[in-house]
Design an enzyme around this catalytic site. Structure first.
Site, PDB file in Angstrom:
ATOM      1  N   GLY A  46      81.232  37.957  91.308  1.00 27.34           N
ATOM      2  CA  GLY A  46      81.821  36.746  90.759  1.00 27.34           C
ATOM      3  C   GLY A  46      81.703  35.614  91.770  1.00 27.34           C
ATOM      4  N   GLN A  51      83.111  27.643  95.782  1.00 29.63           N
ATOM      5  CA  GLN A  51      82.596  28.473  96.884  1.00 29.63           C
ATOM      6  C   GLN A  51      81.201  28.049  97.343  1.00 29.63           C
ATOM      7  OE1 GLN A  51      83.689  32.330  94.713  1.00 29.63           O
ATOM      8  NE2 GLN A  51      83.828  32.909  96.859  1.00 29.63           N
ATOM      9  N   CYS A 102      85.870  39.005  98.728  1.00 31.87           N
ATOM     10  CA  CYS A 102      85.501  37.640  98.348  1.00 31.87           C
ATOM     11  C   CYS A 102      84.337  37.187  99.224  1.00 31.87           C
ATOM     12  CB  CYS A 102      86.706  36.717  98.548  1.00 31.87           C
ATOM     13  SG  CYS A 102      86.393  35.013  98.080  1.00 31.87           S
ATOM     14  N   LEU A 103      83.342  36.563  98.604  1.00 33.52           N
ATOM     15  CA  LEU A 103      82.178  36.111  99.381  1.00 33.52           C
ATOM     16  C   LEU A 103      82.572  35.037 100.405  1.00 33.52           C
ATOM     17  CD1 LEU A 103      79.455  35.961  96.569  1.00 33.52           C
ATOM     18  CD2 LEU A 103      79.763  37.729  98.316  1.00 33.52           C
ATOM     19  N   HIS A 144      90.818  36.341  89.785  1.00 34.52           N
ATOM     20  CA  HIS A 144      90.410  35.999  91.153  1.00 34.52           C
ATOM     21  C   HIS A 144      89.602  34.688  91.151  1.00 34.52           C
ATOM     22  CE1 HIS A 144      88.529  37.337  95.189  1.00 34.52           C
ATOM     23  NE2 HIS A 144      87.849  36.263  94.844  1.00 34.52           N
ATOM     24  N   GLU A 145      88.657  34.574  90.204  1.00 38.45           N
ATOM     25  CA  GLU A 145      87.797  33.378  90.171  1.00 38.45           C
ATOM     26  C   GLU A 145      88.568  32.138  89.716  1.00 38.45           C
ATOM     27  OE1 GLU A 145      85.140  33.632  91.722  1.00 38.45           O
ATOM     28  OE2 GLU A 145      85.022  35.808  91.717  1.00 38.45           O
ATOM     29  N   HIS A 148      90.362  30.600  92.477  1.00 49.70           N
ATOM     30  CA  HIS A 148      89.517  29.742  93.327  1.00 49.70           C
ATOM     31  C   HIS A 148      89.523  28.292  92.846  1.00 49.70           C
ATOM     32  CE1 HIS A 148      87.533  32.184  96.330  1.00 49.70           C
ATOM     33  NE2 HIS A 148      87.138  33.090  95.457  1.00 49.70           N
TER      34      HIS A 148
HETATM   35 NI    NI Z   1      86.430  35.035  95.814  1.00 50.28          NI
END
Ligand code: NI
Length: 176
Positions: A46, A51, A102-103, A144-145, A148
């Site tokens: 995701g 991000q 998370c990236l 989660h997304e 963000h």
């Molecule tokens: Ni994330």
């Protein structure tokens, strides 16, 4: 299409609220394509536009869950899904925990408890309104997304002590 640089903690952009997309046009579709390319390159499931430093309410998800047949390339399991202006309209009272990563917080993981199921309304890449209920990993990933887009990270859902330890580990990892 392009692979975009991923913004990592403690970049302040990860703490900002993203702007709604006013019109789903070719520029938005190009952003979605770049986000998928960036996410696949980073082996994520995701990614939110913030991000990659784009402060718009765009999310891409691909759980790539399908079991591969023998000889099938990894790409065959792809199931890309894009969500523009996604909004949570319902959360279940029941909760479950996933080991989230998370990236933007490389190689760090923690158990996060969230509502098991959620209902989401969004625009697809044609600009049409969609609504669906999700559970399991898709529900977790979606929450989660969407976090963000509101400047919230998964580490905000864990204790201060655990967060401190996790960020210390990340610091160590970066220093090598
Ligand atoms: Ni994330």
């Amino acid at each position: 299409m392009a692979i975009l640089p991923i913004v990592e903690v403690p970049d302040a952009r990860l703490r900002e609220t993203a702007e709604p997309v006013a019109e789903v046009n070719d520029a938005v579709r190009a952003t979605v394509a770049d986000m998928f390319e960036t996410m696949y390159d980073a082996h994520g499931i995701g990614l939110a536009a913030v991000q990659v430093g784009i402060m718009q309410r765009i999310v891409v998800i691909d759980l790539q869950e399908r079991e591969l047949e023998e000889g099938e390339p990894r790409e065959a399991a792809r199931d890309p899904r894009a969500f523009i202006n996604p909004e949570l309209s319902w959360l279940s009272e029941e909760t479950s925990s996933y080991n989230e990563g998370c990236l933007s917080i490389p190689e760090q993981y923690a158990e996060v408890t969230r509502p098991t199921r959620c209902r989401v309304k969004w625009l697809d890449t044609t600009g049409a309104t969609q609504e669906a209920e999700f559970d399991g990993l898709m529900s977790t990933c979606m929450q989660h997304e969407i976090d963000h887009l509101n400047g919230v990270l998964f580490i905000d859902h864990i204790s201060r002590l655990k967060r401190g330890m996790l960020l210390k580990k990340l610091d160590k990892l970066r220093r090598g």
